[in-house]
Design an enzyme around this catalytic site. Sequence first.
Site, PDB file in Angstrom:
ATOM      1  N   SER A   1      37.391 -27.734  46.679  1.00  0.00           N
ATOM      2  CA  SER A   1      37.708 -28.961  47.407  1.00  0.00           C
ATOM      3  C   SER A   1      38.126 -28.615  48.823  1.00  0.00           C
ATOM      4  O   SER A   1      38.569 -27.499  49.107  1.00  0.00           O
ATOM      5  CB  SER A   1      38.857 -29.701  46.714  1.00  0.00           C
ATOM      6  OG  SER A   1      40.075 -28.982  46.854  1.00  0.00           O
ATOM      7  N   ASP A   2      37.987 -29.583  49.726  1.00  0.00           N
ATOM      8  CA  ASP A   2      38.654 -29.440  51.011  1.00  0.00           C
ATOM      9  C   ASP A   2      40.149 -29.558  50.742  1.00  0.00           C
ATOM     10  O   ASP A   2      40.576 -30.051  49.700  1.00  0.00           O
ATOM     11  CB  ASP A   2      38.160 -30.510  51.989  1.00  0.00           C
ATOM     12  CG  ASP A   2      38.354 -30.098  53.443  1.00  0.00           C
ATOM     13  OD1 ASP A   2      39.157 -29.170  53.707  1.00  0.00           O
ATOM     14  OD2 ASP A   2      37.719 -30.705  54.324  1.00  0.00           O
ATOM     15  N   TRP A   3      40.946 -29.125  51.700  1.00  0.00           N
ATOM     16  CA  TRP A   3      42.388 -28.985  51.478  1.00  0.00           C
ATOM     17  C   TRP A   3      43.039 -30.346  51.201  1.00  0.00           C
ATOM     18  O   TRP A   3      42.993 -31.253  52.020  1.00  0.00           O
ATOM     19  CB  TRP A   3      43.017 -28.292  52.684  1.00  0.00           C
ATOM     20  CG  TRP A   3      43.099 -26.803  52.542  1.00  0.00           C
ATOM     21  CD1 TRP A   3      44.185 -26.021  52.826  1.00  0.00           C
ATOM     22  CD2 TRP A   3      42.101 -25.892  52.067  1.00  0.00           C
ATOM     23  NE1 TRP A   3      43.908 -24.695  52.549  1.00  0.00           N
ATOM     24  CE2 TRP A   3      42.637 -24.588  52.085  1.00  0.00           C
ATOM     25  CE3 TRP A   3      40.794 -26.043  51.620  1.00  0.00           C
ATOM     26  CZ2 TRP A   3      41.936 -23.455  51.682  1.00  0.00           C
ATOM     27  CZ3 TRP A   3      40.078 -24.922  51.224  1.00  0.00           C
ATOM     28  CH2 TRP A   3      40.647 -23.656  51.246  1.00  0.00           C
TER      29      TRP A   3
END
Length: 798
Positions: free
Chosen positions: A289-291
């Site tokens: 995932s993106d952060w």
Amino acid sequence: MSSIKYIVLIMGVALCLLSVIQCGGRRVARLGKDPVKKVIAAMTLEEKAYFVTGTGMDLPGMPSAQDSEQTPGAPVIGETKSLVEGAAGTTYEIPRLGITAMVLADGPAGLRISPTRKNSQDTYYCTAFPVATLLASTWDTDLVTRIGQAMGNEVLEYGVDVLLGPGMNLHRNPLCGRNFEYYSEDPLVTGRMAAAMVKGVESQGVGTSTKHFAANNAETNRNALNTIVSERALRELYLEGFRIAVEEAQPWTVMSSYNLINDVHASENPDLLTKALRDDWGFAGYVMSDWFGGVDAVAQMKAGNDLLMPGKAEQAKAIIKAVREKKLDEAELDRNIERILAILVQTPRFKGYKYSNKPDLKAHAAVARQAAAEGMVLLKNNNAALPLSEKAGNLAAFGNASYDIITGGTGSGDVNEAYSVSLVDGLKSAGFALNEELHNAYGSYLKEAKAKLPPTRAFSPRSIIAEMPVDSALMRKMASAADVALITIGRNSGEGFDRKEDNDFNLSRAEKNLIRDVTGAFHEKGKKAIVALNVGGVIETAGWRDMPDAILLTWQGGQEAGNSIADVLSGKVNPSGKLASTFPVRYQDVPSAKNFPGVVLQAENPEEGSDKQDLLVSFRKPKPSKIVYEEGIYVGYRYYETFKIAPAYEFGYGLSYTTFEYGNLSLSPREFSDKITASVDVKNSGRVAGREVVQLYLSAPARKLDKPAAELKGFAKTRLLQPGESETLKFEIAARNLASFDPATSSWIAEAGTYIIKIGASSRDIRRTASFDLDSELAVKKESKALAPKGGINEMKP
């Protein structure tokens, strides 16, 4: 031997069990499944849950996976967050099973880590390479691979395992704040550039993470922005670059995006992460995932978002709870772990690589300097104003950015470099004399202005310093004393915030006045005025481009930018860059101008309409928003060419200090079966050596599906041709290049009819054409039925 020691032994000797296969011209190591499955079988449920979530991130107000009280029985871990200071995140290590951590670090324009460390006198600077928009403007995949090799070497030698890049989202709208991290408005350019970068970085034995998957084309409210887009536009534009990168380069990882796509978060979307990415394209790595992306850890696990970054303890707890309550099949969790482990055993840290912390920064700076010069685009050059004559003598440099150059954007795409070369310093090194009075005036002004700026917060946009006022007396004095005027216009943008139309896309009144007054004063003396655009994305030029004698689009060239600009201005390098995104006459001409960056669905607080820019607030309290891609497939030049809207500078445009002739276009065979090859001769018909970017566009019949007037289907760049020298370039056109996506059948089809091949120097400068017929419709590939929006979209049609 105990069972646990046996498992550790398995992991320790895993490299001996690697089976090596050939994939796309590079070696990809994959661990046989049985040893990995045995390790997974030995993991407790708690270890599994924490392994698929990262160890957290130290940002004010951001929870860390290790900050919260852990579930009883959580894994015994080492302290991994400081393995490489300044890295974006790490994964858990499980020492009892021989599982090492993975260190993940930004970014697209160079490795982003802390340049200094506690209790160390050494420095850990990285090379600031040119931004992606510039690299795409080189149209040179071999050069981009070399940049990737240099970048990957720094990743390796500083102890990082995976680089979080390249960025691959399309330039749907010029106001997107992160366009500098992305390559182009065209998916073919995007895909091939990204594939070249992935190959270069991963040739060093480290990984990449192509991002942000997918349709993440705005920063405003990105964590809660619902992107409504047709399946055809997704397949043909927003997914196509990723498909090319996956099939040509097989990146170790893919990063899912923050936004929703047709009502479902990208990181929770099985149609996107499993059906399209894995089933249709054969992606073999893991998805992260993106952060802080997504809202439902269990849904992410089910969708195939294997690793949640940077990781929060509540995510691990939610996964444990779901497995115990039979709401998440443990086999799905095991599947995700297996994908992560298959990459982990390829990492330098698992292999025990002894990194040096001393990459060859000098050699990498030289590559950065070359690439920056190759990607600069000469937009205007009246009466051969450039290159500057050796007799140019004294130069007067106007504009803040002449002295305080912008090397790249802000946020995760920023780099902590040891130095940067300004334009004036680059010109001095090239042997030019700069007017000292003007130099001192700007130096004093910028020093005082910077002292008044507020402290810079992490991931916040840089404060803008207004252009130094130049009174008429000083301007006239400079016009008398100097031989040539240089005016640099600078722009910056970054993560979490989109650009504005006024005083950003459009020049400010002060900037326009500066260009007008300086060029006027110098023209009165019969002298030249040149504008350099130190920008990361597209800006308005039509309202002022007639004033100066020459315009050089320098983009943001990294730490060697000043030297690279001087190389082009002096003629040491003949500019060969061409636009990978269209420059419109005005912002209102952009097909997505009316709906960018989306609308907030409900006001959450009185500050809903404010311009307050706080990235951490946007993470904690994103505002549910919606954007509809009403333009469909008509993005960039596909729109301008089809709807006959004249741009300021078209896609593929760029001048040179020489000229080129095109001839002898031929097709072989004459009739299409499974592929056809187009060849064309390119001759340097000018007086100096140069390189030419040759572009192949295709116009397809539109019987069943509407089509753009032309689409880029191939490109190539000549070697350095001496005056009078020629080179023959060849382009292979496969069935996939003819096809469009038909949502009714979820397949790529090439319609029967006449196809016109257009060979040109830009989308509007077509030099040669040829055609061939397809007698009957050709079904090229069937895809998974997925990704369609509910209720459809009222898209524009030609």
